[in-house]
Write a protein that holds these residues in place. Structure first.
Motif, short mmCIF file in Angstrom:
data_model
loop_
_atom_site.label_atom_id
_atom_site.label_comp_id
_atom_site.label_asym_id
_atom_site.label_seq_id
_atom_site.Cartn_x
_atom_site.Cartn_y
_atom_site.Cartn_z
N ASP A 268 -57.63 175.77 102.58
CA ASP A 268 -58.22 174.47 102.86
C ASP A 268 -58.55 173.75 101.55
OD1 ASP A 268 -58.03 174.95 105.56
OD2 ASP A 268 -60.14 175.51 105.81
N VAL B 25 -57.04 170.13 100.18
CA VAL B 25 -57.90 169.02 99.76
C VAL B 25 -57.53 168.57 98.35
CG1 VAL B 25 -60.25 168.45 99.05
CG2 VAL B 25 -59.85 169.50 101.27
N ASP C 222 -54.40 166.55 98.48
CA ASP C 222 -54.64 165.19 98.98
C ASP C 222 -55.25 164.32 97.89
OD1 ASP C 222 -53.65 165.88 101.45
OD2 ASP C 222 -55.62 166.21 102.36
N ILE C 223 -56.19 164.88 97.13
CA ILE C 223 -56.81 164.12 96.04
C ILE C 223 -55.78 163.78 94.98
CG2 ILE C 223 -58.49 164.26 94.15
CD1 ILE C 223 -60.22 166.00 96.03
N ARG D 123 -53.80 160.87 96.02
CA ARG D 123 -54.54 159.61 95.90
C ARG D 123 -54.56 159.09 94.46
NH1 ARG D 123 -58.52 161.91 99.92
NH2 ARG D 123 -60.02 162.33 98.24
N ARG E 223 -65.58 159.95 96.83
CA ARG E 223 -64.89 160.51 97.99
C ARG E 223 -64.21 161.83 97.61
NH1 ARG E 223 -59.39 158.13 100.86
NH2 ARG E 223 -59.10 159.87 102.32
N ASP E 224 -63.57 161.85 96.45
CA ASP E 224 -62.91 163.08 95.99
C ASP E 224 -63.91 164.24 95.94
OD1 ASP E 224 -60.59 161.60 95.62
OD2 ASP E 224 -60.95 161.30 93.48
N ARG E 225 -65.05 163.99 95.32
CA ARG E 225 -66.05 165.05 95.16
C ARG E 225 -66.65 165.46 96.50
NH1 ARG E 225 -67.07 161.58 90.83
NH2 ARG E 225 -66.51 162.46 88.81
N GLU E 226 -66.84 164.51 97.36
CA GLU E 226 -67.37 164.82 98.70
C GLU E 226 -66.39 165.70 99.48
OE1 GLU E 226 -68.12 161.03 100.37
OE2 GLU E 226 -69.90 160.63 99.12
N ASP E 227 -65.11 165.40 99.37
CA ASP E 227 -64.10 166.21 100.06
C ASP E 227 -64.07 167.64 99.51
OD1 ASP E 227 -63.46 163.99 101.54
OD2 ASP E 227 -61.55 163.58 100.53
N ALA F 27 -67.25 169.54 100.63
CA ALA F 27 -67.21 169.93 102.04
C ALA F 27 -66.56 171.30 102.22
CB ALA F 27 -66.46 168.87 102.85
#
Length: 338
Positions: free
Chosen positions: A249, A253, A256-257, A260, A309-313, A316
């Motif tokens: 996972d 992530v 995905d980052i 982006r 957003r990157d750090r939050e993902d 998580a």
């Protein structure tokens, strides 16, 4: 020379924030190239702005010393080595100076740029005497800067308080998997102006695109596909940090980052995450010089800014792991070596 690298101040040096680690020269288990090919690879790294090399294992000091001695401007390349004390020993001015001069001889230099000191037995507090003698040698010009290696938060605090301004760095393991430096060490380093030099930031290469979607590796398979470093980090991922599914996972992530940000690799994002912490000076990336090296891809970390957003993902996923409890299950930085 590529000038796009980020830099930071390390004692008297302006150093790049990505260093080349030489620990693979300690054993054929990682795959090796001939000494001429290793020196050629060092030259390619310097030409691309990787002007700092670290570690003393095997013939690393000798090969680095040969390489730097042949440069037109050897002072533009920084060499970091170590002095490790693994058992109780009788310390004297002579014994400590001999250890330093041995490294000077092997590295063909009139002074050691950065001497990183490791002490295994905390019950023997002679590490303070050792630091005092190293400070004497620094003041006499045999050492340019003194660092620590795998010291924990309490001893780093103790040493920096007793010898203010003398310690410039502490080399510790730090990655998305091993976040122990965030639980005490970073605060100590910021307070005393010490920079972290981090290793294991890519977990022996597991934090990479090529592991996305792969089944859990067998560390001791007959194929011998994993080297000793990878077995070490796989053990940490599976037994201490979490599980292979959670790790997958995390890789997704990071992928995905990377997308982006215009196609950064998983390794780029993992490295940038570590570099973004204020206490971190540089990430030391182990390269199998002459065999497997990625200077172009590694340089993509520069100029990248991870978003909230990157750090939050990332957070998580990390919150589902045991990462925040590693100081309880393993101990503080460097505990696994004691």
């Amino acid at each position: 020379m590529d000038s796009a690298h980020e830099t930071f101040q390390l004692g008297p040096f302006t150093a790049p924030r990505l260093w080349t680690g030489l620990w693979q020269l300690s054993s054929n288990a990682w795959g090796t190239a001939s000494v001429p090919k290793v020196r050629q690879a060092m030259g390619r790294h310097v030409d691309r702005g990787y002007t700092a090399f670290a570690d003393h294992y095997g013939s690393a000091e000798i090969i680095f010393g040969q390489f730097r001695a042949g440069l037109e401007s050897p002072d533009k390349v920084l060499g970091a080595t170590k002095w490790c004390v693994f058992k109780s020993t009788t310390l004297s001015r002579e014994s400590v100076e001999n250890a330093v001069r041995q490294r000077m001889d092997r590295m063909r230099t009139q002074r050691v740029d950065l001497l990183q000191f490791h002490w295994q037995d905390y019950e023997n507090r002679d590490y303070l005497k050792a630091i005092e003698l190293l400070c004497e040698l620094k003041n006499e010009g045999l050492i340019a800067a003194i660092g620590l290696c795998n010291f924990d938060s309490a001893r780093t605090e103790e040493i920096c308080t007793k010898f203010p301004g003398m310690i410039v760095s502490n080399q510790v393991q730090f990655s998305l998997i091993d976040t122990r430096p965030l639980h005490g060490m970073a605060e100590v380093c910021i307070r005393h102006g010490v920079k972290l030099l981090t290793y294991g930031t890519l977990c022996g290469g597991f934090l990479a695109d090529k592991y996305i979607g792969l089944p859990e590796p067998e560390p001791y398979s007959e194929s011998g596909s994993l080297n000793p470093s990878q077995r070490k980090y796989l053990d940490m991922i599976l037994k201490a940090w979490g599980s292979w599914p959670i790790f997958q996972d995390l890789l997704h992530v990071l992928r995905d980052i990377g997308n982006r940000h215009g196609g950064l690799s998983v390794s780029n994002v993992a490295t940038r995450w570590v570099l973004d912490h204020p206490a971190v000076g540089a990430v030391i990336i182990g390269a199998r010089l002459g065999c497997s090296e990625y200077p172009e891809d590694n340089a993509k970390v520069f100029g990248v800014s991870l978003t909230d957003r990157d750090r939050e993902d990332i957070d998580a996923v990390l919150e589902r792991s045991n990462g925040a409890r590693l100081t309880e299950t393993i101990g503080d930085c460097g505990a696994e070596y004691r």
